[in-house]
Design a protein around this motif. Structure first.
Motif: not given
Length: 232
Positions: A116-122, A199-208
């Motif tokens: 669960q990435p918590g960085g600003l970009g993610a 962080s922004f490009h770390s993985r596809p967008a996924a909403r929790h």
């Protein structure tokens, strides 16, 4: 003659990040438990979002900077420059969290993990539809990443936090505090931009679960308001 940039003192960055995480976690726990002291602290802190520590002397007794002055074991005394930059980063992170947490029943500060990435970009990426890029929202991150001063950076981060708050998307404020400290050093803005981009490009967008998608009109309205008030 080429000037070699002074590197960011990494141990100090870690101290700032850890201190922000500890204080915010304590306030957050109290706020979610509806403890009057924590609720009052959040109300005071959020008034400082987008402003400098120097502008908010009433917060000086609320944000505990004492651990930054401690000297024990391997911890050395901080220089005046280190201390000032550490305090500014801590104040900015704490006040942004308070704005983010206001009227929210879930934790808006959440520790970053690989799962669960918590960085600003993610966090900004999760504002967007899956497998699509929302350019106005991406532009928010770009504007923050290219801020010219700590005050402008705080103001632009405030606008992003407003969007994250509407969507119930949390952020790791300890991580952000460390980045805000690093940003103030030579070469820091470039390093932090890389962090946010990665962080922004770390993985596809996924909403929790529990996260809401803000309406497009909210994003558009916020953008126009900021462009008027932030002419830097």
């Amino acid at each position: 003659m080429t000037t070699v940039p002074v590197p960011v003192p990494l141990p100090v960055r870690s101290r700032v990040a850890d201190l922000a995480a500890v204080q915010i976690a304590s306030w957050q726990q109290g706020y979610l438990a509806d403890r009057s002291a924590a609720v009052a602290a959040l109300a005071r802190l959020r008034r400082g979002a987008g402003r400098t520590a120097a502008e908010m002397p009433d917060l000086w007794s609320l944000v505990d900077t004492g651990p930054l002055h401690e000297r024990d074991g391997e911890r050395r005394a901080l220089s005046e420059v280190e201390l000032t930059r550490a305090e500014d980063a801590l104040y900015t992170a704490c006040t942004l969290w308070a704005l983010h947490q206001q009227s929210r029943g879930a934790r808006m500060h959440r520790t970053h993990t690989r799962e669960q990435p918590g960085g600003l970009g993610a966090a900004v990426r999760r504002l967007m539809p899956p497998n699509d890029i929302d350019e106005p929202v991406r532009g928010r991150l770009v504007r923050a990443a290219t801020a010219s001063t700590p005050l402008v950076l705080a103001q632009r981060l405030r606008d992003i936090v407003v969007l994250l708050r509407r969507a119930d998307i949390p952020l790791d404020y300890g991580l952000l505090a460390g980045q805000l400290y690093a940003w103030q050093w030579p070469g820091g803005p470039e390093a932090v931009r890389r962090d946010w981009g990665r962080s922004f490009h770390s993985r596809p967008a996924a909403r929790h679960a529990g996260e809401n998608t803000p309406p497009a009109t909210a994003i558009t309205d916020t953008a126009s308001d900021t462009d008027l008030k932030d002419a830097s």
